[in-house]
Design an enzyme around this catalytic site. Structure first.
Site, short mmCIF file in Angstrom:
data_model
loop_
_atom_site.label_atom_id
_atom_site.label_comp_id
_atom_site.label_asym_id
_atom_site.label_seq_id
_atom_site.Cartn_x
_atom_site.Cartn_y
_atom_site.Cartn_z
N SER A 4 46.14 70.80 -1.95
CA SER A 4 47.51 70.67 -2.47
C SER A 4 48.43 71.65 -1.75
O SER A 4 47.96 72.47 -0.94
CB SER A 4 47.54 70.95 -3.98
OG SER A 4 47.23 72.30 -4.25
N ILE A 63 50.94 73.89 0.38
CA ILE A 63 51.14 74.17 1.80
C ILE A 63 49.90 73.82 2.61
O ILE A 63 50.00 73.32 3.73
CB ILE A 63 51.53 75.65 1.97
CG1 ILE A 63 52.97 75.86 1.47
CG2 ILE A 63 51.41 76.11 3.43
CD1 ILE A 63 53.37 77.29 1.30
N TYR A 102 48.96 90.59 -6.66
CA TYR A 102 49.05 89.56 -5.62
C TYR A 102 49.79 90.10 -4.40
O TYR A 102 49.35 89.91 -3.26
CB TYR A 102 49.79 88.35 -6.20
CG TYR A 102 50.04 87.22 -5.23
CD1 TYR A 102 49.05 86.28 -4.96
CD2 TYR A 102 51.28 87.06 -4.62
CE1 TYR A 102 49.28 85.22 -4.09
CE2 TYR A 102 51.52 86.01 -3.75
CZ TYR A 102 50.53 85.10 -3.49
OH TYR A 102 50.76 84.04 -2.63
N LYS A 149 48.48 90.61 -0.55
CA LYS A 149 49.18 90.06 0.61
C LYS A 149 49.51 91.15 1.63
O LYS A 149 49.51 90.89 2.83
CB LYS A 149 50.43 89.31 0.15
CG LYS A 149 50.12 88.07 -0.69
CD LYS A 149 49.25 87.10 0.08
CE LYS A 149 48.79 85.92 -0.70
NZ LYS A 149 48.01 84.94 0.08
N THR A 172 55.38 74.45 -4.96
CA THR A 172 53.98 74.07 -4.89
C THR A 172 53.36 74.14 -6.29
O THR A 172 53.87 74.83 -7.18
CB THR A 172 53.19 75.02 -3.97
OG1 THR A 172 53.17 76.32 -4.55
CG2 THR A 172 53.82 75.08 -2.58
#
Length: 322
Positions: A50, A52, A201, A205, A234
């Protein structure tokens, strides 16, 4: 300073990370960069059922590439595989069911894949944002297990395969959120203090950016890059950030717009004319630190991150069957 960093990032994002930012940047794109035939080249994309990941897989399939979809959910992955084959006419779309948050499973998959396939381009797209602290069956904090350790193990395990090929590339899908985080190697699994899934998160990253820079130094014949897709509409954004989605949904990029720079980095000749190890947004290298944000780390911290991940990853390798 934390308030300042977050405010700067948010204001910057409003201007550049939205659909409008993409539309403005894309006026300077050269369409010929991605109008290429990649038949005979092999691409592995994690999290590709799903968002990107799937949008990238479709575009590579349209250009003739062999695509290996690495997904966690079998039912959704099979649906995505059928959709990609139907829409592109490319039959060379292969499916592998792997939970990137399970290090033993990642090792097992990578070692088997290495024996059976070639690989030209690895795209680390799988990720998660779990908003409450949750442990995997191995006792790992789930965001770290998926975004950092899983990415580290898969890439490290597949490097020997990539080393064999000409024009090998590794692309990792990061986030502009990392701009608000300084590398923190003292609490990789978020055991201390109040747990904030969004900031965890963002820390993961930041770690991915550091990994990319370190890999680029160590493996000169592979082109490494890390990128920010902007704010895209998304399924992951809708489920992990519902309040953000509700506020921003009319300004979010499409999945294809979010995937554009991934595709460009994966297939264009122009991408590899730029140095390895850079952070990209809208087909351009951009800074990995905001001015005055105090997010730079000493080299020894970045080297320590690599050492800790290597040590942790090997523990799971030794207990992995096969």
């Amino acid at each position: 300073m934390s308030w300042y960093r977050n405010t700067v990032w948010f204001v910057k994002g409003l201007r550049e990370y939205t659909r409008g930012g993409y539309e403005s940047a894309s006026k300077h794109f050269n369409p010929a960069d991605v109008e290429v035939d990649v038949g005979g080249r092999s691409f592995l994309i994690t999290g590709s059922n799903s968002g990107i990941g799937k949008a990238t897989a479709k575009e590579i399939a349209r250009r003739g590439g062999t695509v290996h979809l690495v997904c966690r959910n079998k039912e959704r992955a099979q649906f995505a595989q059928e959709e990609i084959v139907t829409e592109t006419g490319n039959q060379n779309i292969f499916l592998h069911i792997v939970d990137i948050s399970n290090p033993k499973e990642v090792w097992k998959f990578a070692e088997k894949f290495r024996k059976e396939h070639k690989l030209n381009v690895l795209i680390n797209n799988a990720g998660c944002m779990v908003n409450d602290r949750e442990l995997t069956e191995d006792g790992l904090e789930k965001n770290f297990a998926t975004n950092t350790l899983g990415t580290y193990i898969l890439t490290t395990a597949l490097l020997p395969l990539l080393e064999k090929e000409a024009d090998a590339r590794v692309i990792t899908v990061s986030s502009g959120g990392m701009l608000v985080q300084k590398l923190n190697i003292s609490d990789l699994q978020s055991e201390n203090g109040t747990f904030d899934g969004t900031m965890v998160y963002a820390q993961n990253k930041r770690q991915q950016v550091v990994l990319t820079e370190q890999w680029a130094k160590a493996h000169r014949n592979i082109h490494f890059s890390v990128m920010h897709p902007g704010w895209a509409d998304t399924p992951a954004v809708r489920s992990s950030m519902p309040d953000f989605y509700k506020q921003m949904k009319n300004s979010l990029r499409t999945e294809a717009q979010g995937a554009d720079t991934v595709l460009w980095l994966a297939v264009s000749a122009e991408a590899t004319k730029l140095p390895s190890g850079l952070f990209f947004q809208d087909r351009q290298p951009v800074a990995t630190h905001l001015p005055l944000a105090s997010t730079r780390s000493p080299p020894e911290d970045e080297e320590k991150l690599m050492a800790v991940l290597e040590e942790l990853s090997q523990k799971f390798r030794s207990s992995s069957p096969g």
